[in-house]
Design a protein around this motif. Structure first.
Motif, short mmCIF file in Angstrom:
data_model
loop_
_atom_site.label_atom_id
_atom_site.label_comp_id
_atom_site.label_asym_id
_atom_site.label_seq_id
_atom_site.Cartn_x
_atom_site.Cartn_y
_atom_site.Cartn_z
N ALA A 78 0.91 -1.20 0.28
CA ALA A 78 -0.04 -0.03 0.14
C ALA A 78 1.06 1.40 0.09
O ALA A 78 1.99 1.10 0.46
CB ALA A 78 -0.76 0.06 1.16
N LYS A 79 0.23 2.58 -0.27
CA LYS A 79 1.18 3.47 -0.51
C LYS A 79 1.29 4.42 0.93
O LYS A 79 0.09 4.26 1.56
CB LYS A 79 0.61 4.25 -1.49
CG LYS A 79 0.76 4.12 -2.86
CD LYS A 79 0.60 4.89 -3.97
CE LYS A 79 0.56 4.43 -5.37
NZ LYS A 79 0.07 5.21 -6.47
N ALA A 80 2.42 4.54 1.29
CA ALA A 80 2.51 5.41 2.65
C ALA A 80 3.30 6.78 2.47
O ALA A 80 4.20 6.88 1.27
CB ALA A 80 3.15 4.49 3.50
N LYS A 81 3.41 7.38 3.32
CA LYS A 81 4.02 8.68 3.21
C LYS A 81 4.56 8.98 4.56
O LYS A 81 4.05 8.76 5.51
CB LYS A 81 3.08 9.81 2.86
CG LYS A 81 3.92 11.13 2.54
CD LYS A 81 2.99 12.16 2.01
CE LYS A 81 3.62 13.57 1.70
NZ LYS A 81 4.63 13.41 0.56
N LEU A 82 5.76 9.40 4.59
CA LEU A 82 6.48 9.94 6.06
C LEU A 82 5.96 11.34 6.07
O LEU A 82 6.02 12.08 5.18
CB LEU A 82 8.08 9.87 5.71
CG LEU A 82 8.75 8.38 5.27
CD1 LEU A 82 10.18 8.56 5.45
CD2 LEU A 82 8.23 7.34 6.57
#
Length: 449
Positions: A78-82
């Motif tokens: 899945a796409k994640a962001k810091l």
């Protein structure tokens, strides 16, 4: 640090790595180390993170009943962001750079941190700035992962003996641990306002400084993991179970909360002209929580063990009650002054996912304000366990999960997809418990029946 200073720090750190973590549905931080080169490639965009973190339980056993992900989906990334604003240096790991992240796009609908941000946006759209903090009680043992398994989790050695709350003697006994906690947590941007022994063998309690709600949730979830890591370096194991033993008090994760105006100049919970100093807004906020508690309870009492804490006379509430500075009720109003006026939700246990616990408290309070609910029930004076006039809390995770699963209120507050996924995970948790043969059953039935 600003964006550029963070990049410079990461580039200059001798380890050549970055540590990152994302919270799963149970509030367990799942993470990894990545190289500084990999970090530089994702800071402006996104990274892939296996969505199995929403497809298995805290023991890494895959759910058989969830729609979001599973064997049927193949557990893709899945796409994640810091979030660069969460940058910290880990003082017990040679100041290695650390960041929290969150899921975006499709996975955002079940991501705890993203859900909290959505509720915060709702509050800000209504003209409120929420300030929160969570405090924790937890047990500490002179054990290691190896020894607790060898002992079968029985006859563990507590850090200190006996029942001795607020003890200067007991805090001196393992002062190395208490000192490390206070100093290293503060360096890790988890400012601790107070730290003391609580009643029970080896029990500590810590209050984290009040802050913006997202920062409060970040600090709370990092607090639990940080305490475990600091403890392990000293040969100690910390547990945030809500109830470690039927004969000992439970462990709380009380949530303190207030709403401020957008300029952060006025605490909207305080009314100088009121005889109680509680504003009408705060009354509606409390009315919203009292109304919603039966439908959001799994978010603040998420495990089988949570309900062993919610029993009469164990310093945890069982009734839908509120009172002024009363520790036997569900909602403890503290109208102490213009700056300090706040609400303490005492149902919340130490075993919670802070993102979900804070989101539940805020969303329920906002519901009361939006619906203009009136606080018609009087404040409970005296023993809240005896005041059942407004109802009691669900008694176990199964009962609470069904109430949330069938609730239009919960779906209105958190969205249908989140409620579907979250209640599926709680149903799974209940079924794992239901099929287990416990020590209690063996002791009760083995010889007699």
């Amino acid at each position: 640090m600003n964006h550029q200073q963070i990049i410079e720090y990461v580039n200059a750190h001798p380890s050549g790595k970055v540590k990152l973590a994302i919270a799963d549905i149970d509030g367990v931080l799942r993470g990894k180390y990545i190289s500084k080169q990999k970090f530089m490639s994702v800071i402006e965009g996104e990274l892939g993170f296996c969505d199995v973190v929403f497809g298995w339980d805290m023991a890494d056993v895959c759910y058989d009943n969830t729609n979001f992900t599973g064997w049927h989906s193949g557990y893709p990334d899945a796409k994640a962001k810091l979030d660069l604003s969460t940058f910290r240096k880990i003082p017990w790991e040679n100041d290695v750079p650390f960041f929290l992240g969150e899921f975006i796009e499709d996975a955002a609908e079940v991501c705890p941190r993203t859900l909290l941000k959505k509720i915060i946006q709702d509050a800000e759209n209504d003209g409120f700035k929420p300030f929160f903090s969570q405090e924790f009680e937890w047990f500490n043992f002179e054990e290691t992962p190896a020894t607790i398994h060898q002992k079968g989790f029985q006859n563990l050695t507590p850090l200190t003996p006996g029942m001795f709350g607020y003890s200067l003697l007991r805090s001196s006994l393992r002062n190395d641990f208490m000192t490390n906690l206070f100093e290293q947590l503060t360096k890790f941007d988890i400012p601790v306002e107070g730290l003391h022994t609580e009643t029970g063998p080896g029990v500590y309690e810590a209050a984290i400084a009040y802050s913006d709600i997202l920062q409060a949730a970040d600090r709370a979830i990092l607090f639990k993991t940080s305490v475990k890591e600091i403890a392990s370096k000293l040969g100690i194991m910390a547990t945030f179970m809500a109830k470690i033993n039927e004969n000992l008090p439970g462990c709380s994760g009380h949530v303190h909360q207030s709403l401020w105006d957008t300029e952060l100049k006025k605490n909207l919970f305080y009314d100088e002209k009121s005889t109680t100093h509680i504003s009408k807004l705060m009354e509606s906020y409390m009315a919203g929580q009292l109304f919603c508690l039966p439908y959001i309870l799994p978010m603040i009492a998420p495990t089988i063990n949570s309900y062993k804490r919610l029993v009469e006379g164990a310093w945890a509430p069982t009734t839908l009650t509120w009172g002024v500075d009363n520790r036997t009720v569900a909602l403890r109003a503290l109208p102490l002054g213009k700056k300090s006026c706040r609400l303490e939700t005492r149902v919340v246990g130490s075993d919670t996912n802070p993102y979900l616990a804070l989101a539940a408290c805020l969303a329920a309070g906002l519901y009361g304000i939006r619906k203009n609910l009136k606080l018609t029930q009087p404040a409970t004076v005296g023993n809240g366990y005896r005041d059942i006039s407004n109802g009691i809390l669900p008694r176990n995770l199964d009962e609470a999960t069904k109430a949330m699963q069938n609730s239009d209120v919960a779906k209105e507050l958190f969205g249908e997809k989140f409620v579907e996924h979250f209640t599926q995970t709680r149903d799974w948790e209940w079924r794992q418990h239901a099929k287990a043969v416990t020590d209690w059953e063996l002791k009760r039935y083995f010889e007699i029946v």
